[in-house]
Design an enzyme around this catalytic site. Structure first.
Site, PDB file in Angstrom:
ATOM      1  N   GLN A  40      40.969 -15.040 -31.710  1.00  0.00           N
ATOM      2  CA  GLN A  40      40.297 -14.823 -30.428  1.00  0.00           C
ATOM      3  C   GLN A  40      40.212 -13.885 -29.383  1.00  0.00           C
ATOM      4  O   GLN A  40      39.333 -13.718 -28.930  1.00  0.00           O
ATOM      5  CB  GLN A  40      39.933 -16.084 -30.384  1.00  0.00           C
ATOM      6  CG  GLN A  40      39.160 -17.182 -31.042  1.00  0.00           C
ATOM      7  CD  GLN A  40      37.617 -16.933 -31.285  1.00  0.00           C
ATOM      8  OE1 GLN A  40      36.901 -16.806 -30.600  1.00  0.00           O
ATOM      9  NE2 GLN A  40      37.924 -16.535 -32.437  1.00  0.00           N
ATOM     10  N   HIS A  96      38.556 -10.867 -28.626  1.00  0.00           N
ATOM     11  CA  HIS A  96      37.594 -10.484 -28.163  1.00  0.00           C
ATOM     12  C   HIS A  96      37.466  -9.495 -26.861  1.00  0.00           C
ATOM     13  O   HIS A  96      36.215  -8.622 -26.917  1.00  0.00           O
ATOM     14  CB  HIS A  96      36.849 -11.597 -27.699  1.00  0.00           C
ATOM     15  CG  HIS A  96      36.284 -12.568 -28.661  1.00  0.00           C
ATOM     16  ND1 HIS A  96      34.487 -12.369 -28.779  1.00  0.00           N
ATOM     17  CD2 HIS A  96      36.874 -13.366 -29.941  1.00  0.00           C
ATOM     18  CE1 HIS A  96      34.697 -12.659 -29.871  1.00  0.00           C
ATOM     19  NE2 HIS A  96      35.268 -13.348 -30.091  1.00  0.00           N
ATOM     20  N   GLU A 102      36.104 -23.612 -24.539  1.00  0.00           N
ATOM     21  CA  GLU A 102      34.799 -23.377 -25.059  1.00  0.00           C
ATOM     22  C   GLU A 102      35.283 -23.647 -26.428  1.00  0.00           C
ATOM     23  O   GLU A 102      34.388 -24.606 -27.471  1.00  0.00           O
ATOM     24  CB  GLU A 102      34.862 -21.613 -25.004  1.00  0.00           C
ATOM     25  CG  GLU A 102      33.976 -21.098 -25.859  1.00  0.00           C
ATOM     26  CD  GLU A 102      33.951 -19.657 -25.900  1.00  0.00           C
ATOM     27  OE1 GLU A 102      33.087 -18.656 -26.335  1.00  0.00           O
ATOM     28  OE2 GLU A 102      34.722 -19.056 -25.740  1.00  0.00           O
ATOM     29  N   HIS A 103      36.304 -23.316 -26.989  1.00  0.00           N
ATOM     30  CA  HIS A 103      36.863 -23.294 -28.254  1.00  0.00           C
ATOM     31  C   HIS A 103      37.856 -24.174 -28.491  1.00  0.00           C
ATOM     32  O   HIS A 103      38.950 -23.853 -27.834  1.00  0.00           O
ATOM     33  CB  HIS A 103      37.119 -22.087 -29.820  1.00  0.00           C
ATOM     34  CG  HIS A 103      35.921 -21.365 -29.343  1.00  0.00           C
ATOM     35  ND1 HIS A 103      35.652 -19.830 -28.783  1.00  0.00           N
ATOM     36  CD2 HIS A 103      34.667 -21.378 -30.076  1.00  0.00           C
ATOM     37  CE1 HIS A 103      34.616 -19.348 -29.743  1.00  0.00           C
ATOM     38  NE2 HIS A 103      33.753 -19.974 -29.306  1.00  0.00           N
ATOM     39  N   ASP A 163      32.494 -18.413 -35.337  1.00  0.00           N
ATOM     40  CA  ASP A 163      31.632 -17.515 -34.351  1.00  0.00           C
ATOM     41  C   ASP A 163      30.521 -17.056 -35.681  1.00  0.00           C
ATOM     42  O   ASP A 163      29.715 -15.901 -34.440  1.00  0.00           O
ATOM     43  CB  ASP A 163      32.242 -16.685 -34.204  1.00  0.00           C
ATOM     44  CG  ASP A 163      33.758 -16.796 -32.886  1.00  0.00           C
ATOM     45  OD1 ASP A 163      33.012 -17.253 -31.560  1.00  0.00           O
ATOM     46  OD2 ASP A 163      34.598 -16.565 -32.584  1.00  0.00           O
ATOM     47  N   HIS A 216       1.397 -40.790   1.003  1.00  0.00           N
ATOM     48  CA  HIS A 216       1.818 -40.786  -0.344  1.00  0.00           C
ATOM     49  C   HIS A 216       1.280 -42.764  -0.408  1.00  0.00           C
ATOM     50  O   HIS A 216       0.952 -42.595  -1.820  1.00  0.00           O
ATOM     51  CB  HIS A 216       3.403 -40.955  -0.997  1.00  0.00           C
ATOM     52  CG  HIS A 216       3.857 -39.582  -1.205  1.00  0.00           C
ATOM     53  ND1 HIS A 216       4.491 -38.955  -0.750  1.00  0.00           N
ATOM     54  CD2 HIS A 216       5.094 -39.087  -2.366  1.00  0.00           C
ATOM     55  CE1 HIS A 216       4.676 -38.438  -0.922  1.00  0.00           C
ATOM     56  NE2 HIS A 216       4.808 -37.841  -2.582  1.00  0.00           N
TER      57      HIS A 216
END
Length: 430
Positions: free
Chosen positions: A243, A246, A311-312, A345, A405
């Site tokens: 990762q 990335h 995230e992961h 992924d 109302h």
């Protein structure tokens, strides 16, 4: 034990660049889109939209194994998205005699799918955005991806086409996102934008949110591994770097209840990095955003991991499913040694567009429901129930000083039950 996490250097003023491009595309439409595409991507074809015969020719040139693999992955993604859709049910309930309340899930009319290019042709993002939208029932999906060094990203185009994209544009960056969100003479605007991108694309989505829906605000990819003494340090190291590649700003974190495993994993990372083909990204990511945290117990490791809301989250422990009970802030969990984040992924079928930068505290990732609007409807067919509701509405609204109302309730009670209307004396005769 904890490796120091530094800070990456600041780049250009992303917000300023994005604001300028969006304003220009809104003012000048296609003319501005073309200028920015030529400026940023050196790309200015007669039309950014691919015609059916062009798509057919591009797809025909892609290796058959690649096409078969795309079909397999898209089947996995589609199957999971359909299960998600089946978990949502329209319903109608009679809450009082003659009072019907209902809920429906309606797909947005048009979605924009942004599939990044640049250094990496992120073919998998086409599956995640286009397939999921089509399973949701979105009638029009417009997909954009940039050229890569002046070339057509054939595998990405094939993935978009096979996923069911109704329109495919070879167009990238802020100019693509702005065109989809705002519309031009050649690109009709969409209702929702989905898909990852670089800092400029992310900022463009942030600025355009409200004028168009978005999937979520996404930052750099993150991985956090929870490990104990049973974890294989080599696999830990490989998965951390999977990762980190990335981008240079991608956090890679190990929270481990075993100092032995932690030290061994660190040694493997340092040994693997020099020969990793993507070391120019993974190296700075590990140097500036890598962390190793050692805890006394595995339960403490789970608690520390939860605080990151990463995230992961990959769980390499003796009992990985304990994470389901002990953790609640994460984008996606990957349980056990046989499972890795890279499966999510690329191939396994769950969506890889996930919350980053702590957003997992309040949202999940992209899913079929993101393309749906959950709406309600009401119908009162019983006059008796309308009288009851009208009297209640009158009282409740006046507590809030909403006289208008209240009167809407009053007139039903007056018409159906003869209640007096002192505020309309001489004006209304039921």
């Amino acid at each position: 034990m904890k490796t120091p996490a530094g800070s990456a250097g600041k780049g250009p003023d992303v917000a300023e660049v994005v604001a300028t491009v969006i304003a220009d595309v809104e003012a000048r439409g296609d003319e501005a889109v073309r200028e920015y595409s030529e400026k940023f991507d050196n790309w200015s074809p007669p039309s950014f939209r691919l015609e059916p015969e062009q798509i057919e020719r591009i797809v025909a040139g892609v290796d058959r194994q690649v096409i078969d693999d795309i079909r397999t992955v898209q089947r996995n993604v589609g199957d999971f998205a359909r299960r998600q859709l089946e978990s949502l049910h329209d319903f109608e309930v009679e809450t009082l005699p003659g009072v019907y309340l209902g809920q429906r899930s309606i797909p947005v009319s048009a979605a924009g799918a942004y599939v990044p290019g640049g250094r990496y042709p992120l073919v998998a993002s086409a599956h995640m955005t286009v397939v999921t939208a089509k399973v949701a029932g979105v009638p029009r999906v417009a997909a954009c991806t940039p050229p890569i060094r002046g070339e057509v990203p054939a595998a990405t185009v094939a993935a978009m086409h096979l996923a069911g994209a109704d329109e495919i544009y070879l167009l990238g960056g802020v100019q693509a996102v702005a065109a989809l969100a705002l519309g031009t003479s050649s690109i009709a605007k969409v209702d929702l934008l989905a898909g990852p991108g670089n800092a400029y694309v992310a900022e463009a989505k942030r600025r355009l949110f409200g004028r168009v829906g978005i999937d979520l605000f996404a930052g750099p990819t993150e991985i956090l591994i929870v490990a104990d003494d049973t974890a294989d340090p080599f696999i830990v190291a490989v998965d951390l770097l999977s990762q980190a590649e990335h981008g240079p700003d991608s956090p890679a974190i190990l929270v481990c209840s075993s100092e032995r495993v932690a030290r061994a994993a660190l040694a493997h990372v340092e040994a693997l990095l020099p020969d990793l083909p993507t070391n120019d990204y993974a190296g700075p990511a590990w140097r500036d955003h890598g962390q190793i945290i050692v805890t006394d117990t595995t339960d403490e490791a789970f608690a520390v991991a939860d605080g990151f809301a990463a995230e992961h989250v990959q769980v390499l422990t003796a009992e990985p499913r304990r994470a389901l009970a002990l953790m609640h802030d994460y984008g996606a969990l990957f349980l056990g040694e046989a499972t890795c984040v890279s499966y999510g992924d690329k191939v396994i079928g769950t969506n890889h567009t996930l919350p980053t930068r702590g957003a997992a505290r309040y949202t999940g990732g992209l899913w079929v429901g993101k393309y749906l609007k959950t709406v309600t409807y009401q119908e009162v067919t019983s006059r008796e129930s309308s009288v009851e509701l009208g009297r209640l509405c009158g009282r409740a609204a006046r507590v809030e000083l909403f006289e208008g109302h209240a009167r809407s309730g009053d007139v039903r009670a007056a018409k159906y039950a003869g209640d007096p209307l002192p505020w309309a004396a001489g004006q209304y005769n039921a």
